[in-house]
Design a protein around this motif. Structure first.
Motif, PDB file in Angstrom:
ATOM      1  N   GLY A  40       0.814  -1.214   0.000  1.00  0.00           N
ATOM      2  CA  GLY A  40       0.000   0.000   0.000  1.00  0.00           C
ATOM      3  C   GLY A  40       0.847   1.262   0.000  1.00  0.00           C
ATOM      4  N   LEU A  41       1.922   1.264   0.804  1.00  0.00           N
ATOM      5  CA  LEU A  41       2.818   2.425   0.833  1.00  0.00           C
ATOM      6  C   LEU A  41       3.520   2.612  -0.507  1.00  0.00           C
ATOM      7  CD1 LEU A  41       4.434   2.115   4.382  1.00  0.00           C
ATOM      8  CD2 LEU A  41       2.840   3.864   3.590  1.00  0.00           C
ATOM      9  N   GLY A  42       3.934   1.501  -1.114  1.00  0.00           N
ATOM     10  CA  GLY A  42       4.568   1.601  -2.425  1.00  0.00           C
ATOM     11  C   GLY A  42       3.631   2.185  -3.467  1.00  0.00           C
ATOM     12  N   GLN A  43       2.358   1.758  -3.447  1.00  0.00           N
ATOM     13  CA  GLN A  43       1.390   2.309  -4.380  1.00  0.00           C
ATOM     14  C   GLN A  43       1.115   3.773  -4.076  1.00  0.00           C
ATOM     15  OE1 GLN A  43       0.098   0.768  -7.063  1.00  0.00           O
ATOM     16  NE2 GLN A  43      -0.852   2.726  -7.575  1.00  0.00           N
ATOM     17  N   GLY A  44       1.070   4.135  -2.784  1.00  0.00           N
ATOM     18  CA  GLY A  44       0.867   5.534  -2.413  1.00  0.00           C
ATOM     19  C   GLY A  44       2.010   6.420  -2.876  1.00  0.00           C
ATOM     20  N   LEU A  45       3.248   5.921  -2.755  1.00  0.00           N
ATOM     21  CA  LEU A  45       4.409   6.682  -3.235  1.00  0.00           C
ATOM     22  C   LEU A  45       4.357   6.836  -4.746  1.00  0.00           C
ATOM     23  CD1 LEU A  45       7.121   8.007  -2.549  1.00  0.00           C
ATOM     24  CD2 LEU A  45       8.191   5.759  -2.777  1.00  0.00           C
ATOM     25  N   ASN A  46       3.968   5.776  -5.434  1.00  0.00           N
ATOM     26  CA  ASN A  46       3.822   5.839  -6.889  1.00  0.00           C
ATOM     27  C   ASN A  46       2.769   6.875  -7.283  1.00  0.00           C
ATOM     28  OD1 ASN A  46       3.815   5.317  -9.612  1.00  0.00           O
ATOM     29  ND2 ASN A  46       3.078   3.233  -9.458  1.00  0.00           N
ATOM     30  N   ASN A  47       1.630   6.850  -6.591  1.00  0.00           N
ATOM     31  CA  ASN A  47       0.569   7.830  -6.872  1.00  0.00           C
ATOM     32  C   ASN A  47       1.037   9.256  -6.597  1.00  0.00           C
ATOM     33  OD1 ASN A  47      -1.144   5.708  -7.493  1.00  0.00           O
ATOM     34  ND2 ASN A  47      -2.117   5.668  -5.490  1.00  0.00           N
ATOM     35  N   GLY A  48       1.817   9.438  -5.506  1.00  0.00           N
ATOM     36  CA  GLY A  48       2.294  10.769  -5.170  1.00  0.00           C
ATOM     37  C   GLY A  48       3.223  11.341  -6.223  1.00  0.00           C
ATOM     38  N   VAL A  49       4.133  10.508  -6.722  1.00  0.00           N
ATOM     39  CA  VAL A  49       5.065  10.970  -7.752  1.00  0.00           C
ATOM     40  C   VAL A  49       4.316  11.284  -9.046  1.00  0.00           C
ATOM     41  CG1 VAL A  49       7.025  10.295  -9.193  1.00  0.00           C
ATOM     42  CG2 VAL A  49       7.034   9.771  -6.753  1.00  0.00           C
ATOM     43  N   ARG A  50       3.395  10.392  -9.422  1.00  0.00           N
ATOM     44  CA  ARG A  50       2.632  10.633 -10.644  1.00  0.00           C
ATOM     45  C   ARG A  50       1.755  11.880 -10.521  1.00  0.00           C
ATOM     46  NH1 ARG A  50       2.639   6.496 -14.280  1.00  0.00           N
ATOM     47  NH2 ARG A  50       3.570   4.529 -13.598  1.00  0.00           N
TER      48      ARG A  50
END
Length: 424
Positions: A40-50
């Motif tokens: 979940g954190l990895g997906q959140g970081l991905n969403n934040g960068v995008r």
């Protein structure tokens, strides 16, 4: 599976070993909890960068003019390269991508290194000035909040129009007490400002998520700037989009354009200092590969932790089988088949692993929901776990439970009832 007596035996086994059962359940639940939270954190970081780069083109190539560092065609080193309108026209003729131009027309001189004094009435300050074609808007992270951006009609008719950032608007058009930047702003669209002693009409205001520094800028038509500020037909840089090209194809397009520029301006195509390139396609692919690596690493850690819990379950079941050797022997003496013995042990392991894993899964999802409320940061945005992760985790838990119970069950099925009763 649905025999009440068998379920009674399962719960009886748990009651007899409460502490051992609890500790093993915690290890299984912790494994799935870590896996879900990290994913979940990895997906959140991905969403934040995008999200941070959502308005910036990820398929753009930037080519900027610089100084030569290799002698070529009788010219020495240190010669400054200056693009011109013909370079833009040649690039525009290519149908594989849509070019845009964002030049700093003159370095030094009246531009003062890209900044120019801008005034309205008694207010005056220096702001970054960019002379561009309209397509440049699509390559940056800007958003029009008042009015419009530049148009091709502005380019063709040499209109003296400009688009300003919010800090420029707040400074030049504040009407509140003391005329400070925090005062009430008048509508700047249709108003006139002076840029380097040349009057320009404001046609739009933009914002930029990059912060105030990126908003302290003014955009004007490149054709107007060339005429008004003695820029001749000079350009400082070229920007282009490359469609759906990958990093390798984008670099090939950039190399072809650089080859055309080298032939036109007499510098070596191998001179990396003569023109500098920046390829956002490479950056986008690098981000994608980085997040794939993060996801793989997180999954490996979570699966390793979960595997440790499964091994713990298997050990618990081995101990349980050893403690119930006499019981198993009696069952076999009364006619219980090896298949029924295996089914009993495996059912206990699957039940035990699944319940503990589902608690860990629920706790992980709950933790992910709390993260945005506890950590107020744009770097982690909308952390979530795909529904298929939950489905695969459930299936994995059942298989892990079956695997954890199979080895002890096979050992139990081989018990000799005669030897067992005699030993007891």
């Amino acid at each position: 599976m649905f025999m009440l007596d068998r379920w009674g035996e399962v719960f009886d086994t748990i009651k007899r070993n409460k502490l051992r059962t609890l500790l093993t359940a915690v290890s299984v639940a912790w494994g799935i909890f870590v896996l879900v939270v990290l994913l979940g954190l990895g997906q959140g970081l991905n969403n934040g960068v995008r999200y941070s780069f959502r308005r910036m083109a990820t398929n753009a190539v930037f080519i900027s003019a610089n100084k030569t560092s290799i002698p070529h065609a009788g010219y020495g080193i240190g010669r400054r390269i200056t693009f011109d309108n013909r370079d833009y026209a040649h690039a525009q003729d290519r149908r594989r991508h849509r070019p845009a131009v964002r030049p700093v027309l003159i370095r030094g001189g009246s531009f003062g290194g890209g900044e120019m004094r801008t005034s309205r009435g008694v207010k005056s300050n220096t702001f970054q000035l960019n002379a561009v074609h309209p397509d440049a808007f699509y390559l940056n992270a800007q958003e029009i909040i008042q009015g419009r951006f530049l148009s091709y009609a502005d380019i063709a008719t040499l209109r003296k129009v400009c688009v300003i950032g919010r800090p420029v608007r707040n400074f030049l058009f504040s009407e509140g007490p003391g005329s400070g930047p925090d005062g009430e702003q008048a509508n700047p669209v249709g108003q006139w400002i002076n840029i380097g002693n040349v009057a320009f009409e404001v046609v739009g205001v933009f914002s930029d998520e990059g912060g105030e520094e990126n908003e302290r800028q003014i955009y004007i038509p490149v054709s107007t700037a060339q005429l008004a500020f003695n820029g001749a037909d000079h350009l400082g840089s070229l920007m282009m989009t490359v469609g759906n090209a990958n990093a390798k194809q984008a670099q090939a397009i950039a190399d072809e354009v650089i080859g055309q520029l080298a032939a036109a301006h007499k510098f070596s195509p191998d001179d990396k200092q003569a023109v500098r390139t920046f390829n956002t396609v490479e950056g986008s692919e690098a981000f994608r590969m980085m997040f794939l690596a993060i996801t793989a690493f997180v999954t490996l850690i979570g699966c390793g932790t979960l595997l440790a819990g499964v091994v713990g379950v298997s050990n618990i079941m081995m101990i349980a089988v050893k403690e119930r050797t006499r019981e198993i022997g009696i069952r076999k003496a009364l006619g219980a088949t090896p298949t029924s013995i295996v089914a009993m042990i495996v059912q206990e392991a699957i039940f035990f692993t699944s319940i503990a894993g589902l608690f860990g899964l629920a706790a992980g999802v709950g933790a992910i929901e709390l993260i945005p409320r506890l950590a107020d940061t744009d770097m982690i945005r909308n952390p979530s776990v795909d529904i298929w992760v939950g489905v695969l985790a459930t299936i994995g838990l059942v298989l892990a439970g079956a695997l954890a119970g199979f080895v002890p069950a096979r050992t139990a099925a081989r018990v000799n009832p005669v030897h067992t009763l005699r030993d007891q």
